[in-house]
Design a protein around this motif. Structure first.
Motif, PDB file in Angstrom:
ATOM      1  N   ALA A   1       0.818  -1.218   0.000  1.00 39.26           N
ATOM      2  CA  ALA A   1       0.000   0.000   0.000  1.00 39.26           C
ATOM      3  C   ALA A   1       0.848   1.264   0.000  1.00 39.26           C
ATOM      4  O   ALA A   1       0.343   2.344  -0.350  1.00 39.26           O
ATOM      5  N   THR A   2       2.127   1.156   0.371  1.00 40.48           N
ATOM      6  CA  THR A   2       2.951   2.358   0.511  1.00 40.48           C
ATOM      7  C   THR A   2       4.082   2.454  -0.510  1.00 40.48           C
ATOM      8  O   THR A   2       4.632   3.531  -0.703  1.00 40.48           O
ATOM      9  N   LEU A   3       4.433   1.350  -1.168  1.00 40.77           N
ATOM     10  CA  LEU A   3       5.524   1.391  -2.139  1.00 40.77           C
ATOM     11  C   LEU A   3       5.089   2.090  -3.420  1.00 40.77           C
ATOM     12  O   LEU A   3       3.950   1.966  -3.861  1.00 40.77           O
ATOM     13  N   ASP A   4       6.015   2.816  -4.032  1.00 40.79           N
ATOM     14  CA  ASP A   4       5.759   3.390  -5.349  1.00 40.79           C
ATOM     15  C   ASP A   4       5.754   2.280  -6.389  1.00 40.79           C
ATOM     16  O   ASP A   4       6.392   1.231  -6.199  1.00 40.79           O
ATOM     17  N   PRO A   5       5.070   2.487  -7.522  1.00 39.74           N
ATOM     18  CA  PRO A   5       4.892   1.409  -8.499  1.00 39.74           C
ATOM     19  C   PRO A   5       6.181   0.776  -9.007  1.00 39.74           C
ATOM     20  O   PRO A   5       6.216  -0.409  -9.301  1.00 39.74           O
ATOM     21  N   GLY A   6       7.250   1.558  -9.143  1.00 43.75           N
ATOM     22  CA  GLY A   6       8.469   1.021  -9.730  1.00 43.75           C
ATOM     23  C   GLY A   6       9.467   0.466  -8.749  1.00 43.75           C
ATOM     24  O   GLY A   6      10.536  -0.007  -9.153  1.00 43.75           O
ATOM     25  N   GLU A   7       9.147   0.505  -7.465  1.00 39.59           N
ATOM     26  CA  GLU A   7      10.103   0.026  -6.471  1.00 39.59           C
ATOM     27  C   GLU A   7      10.073  -1.495  -6.354  1.00 39.59           C
ATOM     28  O   GLU A   7       9.053  -2.132  -6.556  1.00 39.59           O
ATOM     29  N   PHE A   8      11.221  -2.058  -6.014  1.00 41.30           N
ATOM     30  CA  PHE A   8      11.368  -3.505  -5.804  1.00 41.30           C
ATOM     31  C   PHE A   8      10.834  -4.296  -6.996  1.00 41.30           C
ATOM     32  O   PHE A   8       9.981  -5.159  -6.861  1.00 41.30           O
ATOM     33  N   GLY A   9      11.382  -3.974  -8.167  1.00 42.05           N
ATOM     34  CA  GLY A   9      11.068  -4.736  -9.366  1.00 42.05           C
ATOM     35  C   GLY A   9      11.911  -5.996  -9.434  1.00 42.05           C
ATOM     36  O   GLY A   9      12.727  -6.281  -8.562  1.00 42.05           O
ATOM     37  N   ARG A  10      11.745  -6.739 -10.507  1.00 41.89           N
ATOM     38  CA  ARG A  10      12.465  -7.999 -10.644  1.00 41.89           C
ATOM     39  C   ARG A  10      13.945  -7.787 -10.940  1.00 41.89           C
ATOM     40  O   ARG A  10      14.774  -8.647 -10.628  1.00 41.89           O
ATOM     41  N   THR A  11      14.307  -6.654 -11.552  1.00 41.93           N
ATOM     42  CA  THR A  11      15.692  -6.434 -11.949  1.00 41.93           C
ATOM     43  C   THR A  11      16.455  -5.524 -10.987  1.00 41.93           C
ATOM     44  O   THR A  11      17.616  -5.232 -11.220  1.00 41.93           O
ATOM     45  N   THR A  12      15.815  -5.046  -9.942  1.00 42.02           N
ATOM     46  CA  THR A  12      16.497  -4.159  -9.005  1.00 42.02           C
ATOM     47  C   THR A  12      17.203  -4.971  -7.926  1.00 42.02           C
ATOM     48  O   THR A  12      16.963  -6.162  -7.756  1.00 42.02           O
ATOM     49  N   GLU A  13      18.062  -4.318  -7.194  1.00 41.32           N
ATOM     50  CA  GLU A  13      18.687  -4.931  -6.016  1.00 41.32           C
ATOM     51  C   GLU A  13      18.618  -3.932  -4.877  1.00 41.32           C
ATOM     52  O   GLU A  13      19.225  -2.864  -4.959  1.00 41.32           O
ATOM     53  N   PRO A  14      17.855  -4.273  -3.832  1.00 41.88           N
ATOM     54  CA  PRO A  14      17.106  -5.509  -3.599  1.00 41.88           C
ATOM     55  C   PRO A  14      15.863  -5.622  -4.486  1.00 41.88           C
ATOM     56  O   PRO A  14      15.283  -4.610  -4.867  1.00 41.88           O
ATOM     57  N   SER A  15      15.487  -6.860  -4.776  1.00 41.60           N
ATOM     58  CA  SER A  15      14.362  -7.118  -5.666  1.00 41.60           C
ATOM     59  C   SER A  15      13.099  -7.419  -4.872  1.00 41.60           C
ATOM     60  O   SER A  15      13.098  -7.427  -3.637  1.00 41.60           O
ATOM     61  N   ASP A  16      12.013  -7.690  -5.599  1.00 44.21           N
ATOM     62  CA  ASP A  16      10.769  -8.063  -4.930  1.00 44.21           C
ATOM     63  C   ASP A  16      10.936  -9.357  -4.138  1.00 44.21           C
ATOM     64  O   ASP A  16      10.385  -9.514  -3.045  1.00 44.21           O
ATOM     65  N   ARG A  17      11.745 -10.289  -4.642  1.00 48.28           N
ATOM     66  CA  ARG A  17      11.970 -11.554  -3.943  1.00 48.28           C
ATOM     67  C   ARG A  17      12.770 -11.334  -2.666  1.00 48.28           C
ATOM     68  O   ARG A  17      12.535 -11.998  -1.655  1.00 48.28           O
ATOM     69  N   THR A  18      13.712 -10.382  -2.715  1.00 49.64           N
ATOM     70  CA  THR A  18      14.468 -10.038  -1.505  1.00 49.64           C
ATOM     71  C   THR A  18      13.531  -9.507  -0.435  1.00 49.64           C
ATOM     72  O   THR A  18      13.634  -9.866   0.745  1.00 49.64           O
ATOM     73  N   LEU A  19      12.628  -8.640  -0.830  1.00 47.79           N
ATOM     74  CA  LEU A  19      11.664  -8.063   0.102  1.00 47.79           C
ATOM     75  C   LEU A  19      10.798  -9.140   0.739  1.00 47.79           C
ATOM     76  O   LEU A  19      10.591  -9.153   1.962  1.00 47.79           O
ATOM     77  N   LEU A  20      10.286 -10.071  -0.056  1.00 52.36           N
ATOM     78  CA  LEU A  20       9.419 -11.124   0.465  1.00 52.36           C
ATOM     79  C   LEU A  20      10.179 -12.045   1.414  1.00 52.36           C
ATOM     80  O   LEU A  20       9.643 -12.455   2.448  1.00 52.36           O
ATOM     81  N   ALA A  21      11.409 -12.376   1.082  1.00 50.94           N
ATOM     82  CA  ALA A  21      12.210 -13.232   1.962  1.00 50.94           C
ATOM     83  C   ALA A  21      12.506 -12.525   3.284  1.00 50.94           C
ATOM     84  O   ALA A  21      12.484 -13.147   4.356  1.00 50.94           O
TER      85      ALA A  21
ATOM     86  N   ALA B   1       9.947 -20.784  -7.741  1.00 50.64           N
ATOM     87  CA  ALA B   1      10.398 -20.910  -6.357  1.00 50.64           C
ATOM     88  C   ALA B   1      11.911 -20.956  -6.236  1.00 50.64           C
ATOM     89  O   ALA B   1      12.500 -20.412  -5.290  1.00 50.64           O
ATOM     90  N   GLN B   2      12.577 -21.589  -7.208  1.00 49.32           N
ATOM     91  CA  GLN B   2      14.026 -21.739  -7.102  1.00 49.32           C
ATOM     92  C   GLN B   2      14.760 -20.415  -7.222  1.00 49.32           C
ATOM     93  O   GLN B   2      15.918 -20.300  -6.818  1.00 49.32           O
ATOM     94  N   GLU B   3      14.084 -19.391  -7.767  1.00 53.97           N
ATOM     95  CA  GLU B   3      14.737 -18.103  -7.936  1.00 53.97           C
ATOM     96  C   GLU B   3      14.966 -17.380  -6.610  1.00 53.97           C
ATOM     97  O   GLU B   3      15.696 -16.394  -6.564  1.00 53.97           O
ATOM     98  N   PHE B   4      14.343 -17.838  -5.541  1.00 50.20           N
ATOM     99  CA  PHE B   4      14.477 -17.155  -4.253  1.00 50.20           C
ATOM    100  C   PHE B   4      15.781 -17.478  -3.543  1.00 50.20           C
ATOM    101  O   PHE B   4      16.141 -16.806  -2.581  1.00 50.20           O
TER     102      PHE B   4
END
Length: 338
Positions: free
Chosen positions: A208-228, A255-258
């Motif tokens: 609800a608070t993140l901007d649309p382009g934050e924590f994308g798949r190609t960024t570091e940290p990525s969306d998977r980093t955030l979820l972990a 799943a293996q990408e995490f």
């Protein structure tokens, strides 16, 4: 708006206009994080203002850059679903964009918008057109300095009717393409079922608070980093986190990408992976947050904690250098408590 802007056959230089569009930030074949967020985007603000409180909007040639504005305006409007034809590559990129993709999928599932993929307009329109019964707005101007040209039905009904006919024709010819990211409702429901309410509530607050382009798949940290990292705050098994992301109807990422993201969090001293023997076979891994800042942060502050830690220099093995971390240490009595 000129007749050429709205005319269905005004596409003689579509290829040239498409190339120009890509050069000033309209290209959509990259990832969402490559185009967003933009801290100051007058065109995006103008689009949201122009579309708010409109009804029966039909849009064609919509790039990633303007999609958040369309969603925000739709939330401030009512009536039948808006028809939105995005540029090629946009819907595909949404399947790897946790924040924007889940928001678009939510709007589609609740029948607020209907999304398709089609080519942008060509001559004189900057590739993008928004039309409704009372007015039409076309993106015009030189590359790097796009703006909106508006026609109102009360002053130029012929131009508005022509623009709407063009938009409807283009939308009808566009290809229906499903958004590969789950809606937020499905995403959070699966999280509550497979993990629990704590994780789902944290994730809901963050999205609800993140901007649309934050924590994308190609960024570091990525969306998977955030979820972990969110999972490690509640000591979940790594297996359960991966089972959630691979659940039918969720499918955020394979799943293996995490694994790489989990290791990056460990290397930076934010979490640890604890081997837990659970019967025959290989031990399970339990994710556990060990960094005081990550543990004590409010859910909405977790992204800032991750970005701060990932901004620190690392050694060749990926671990944060000791001299880099020394500057962030503070006496325990100065640390923020919740």
């Amino acid at each position: 708006m000129t007749g050429d802007d709205a005319a269905p056959g005004a596409d003689s230089d579509a290829a040239g206009d498409s190339a120009a569009a890509a050069s000033d930030g309209f290209g959509d074949r990259g990832e969402v994080s490559d185009a967003l967020p933009r801290p100051d985007d007058p065109l995006a603000d103008a689009v949201e203002t122009a579309l708010a409180d409109r009804s029966a909007v039909v849009a064609v040639g919509v790039p990633i850059r303007l999609l958040p504005s369309v969603l925000a305006a739709r939330e401030r409007s009512s009536g039948p679903p808006w028809r939105v034809a995005c540029r090629p590559g946009v819907v595909d990129a949404l399947s790897r964009a946790l924040v924007l993709g889940s928001a678009v999928a939510e709007a589609v599932e609740t029948d607020q918008i209907r999304v398709r993929t089609g080519d942008p307009l060509g001559h004189g329109a900057g590739g993008t057109l928004f039309a409704s019964p009372d007015r039409a707005d076309a993106v015009v101007g030189p590359r790097g300095d796009r703006t909106l040209a508006t026609s109102a039905a009360e002053t130029d009904s012929e131009a508005v009717d022509g623009a709407r006919a063009t938009a409807e024709s283009r939308f009808d010819a566009a290809t229906t393409e499903p958004v590969g990211m789950p809606s937020r409702t499905r995403l959070l429901a699966a999280a509550r079922e497979i993990l629990d309410d704590r994780f789902a509530d944290d994730l809901a607050a963050v999205l609800a608070t993140l901007d649309p382009g934050e924590f994308g798949r190609t960024t570091e940290p990525s969306d998977r980093t955030l979820l972990a990292a969110l999972a490690a705050r509640h000591d979940y098994l790594f297996r359960d986190l991966r089972r959630w992301v691979g659940t039918d109807g969720v499918g955020i990422a394979p799943a293996q990408e995490f694994t790489r993201d989990r290791e990056a969090l460990v290397d930076r001293g934010l979490i640890e992976s604890i081997k837990v023997p659970m019967g025959p076979g290989r031990p399970m891994l339990r994710l556990r947050a060990v960094d005081d800042a990550l543990l004590r942060a409010r859910p909405t502050e977790v992204p800032a904690v991750l970005e701060g830690r990932f901004a620190l220099p690392t050694d060749a093995d990926g671990r944060v250098r000791d001299d880099a971390r020394r500057g962030e240490r503070r006496p325990v009595w100065e640390r923020r408590r919740w």
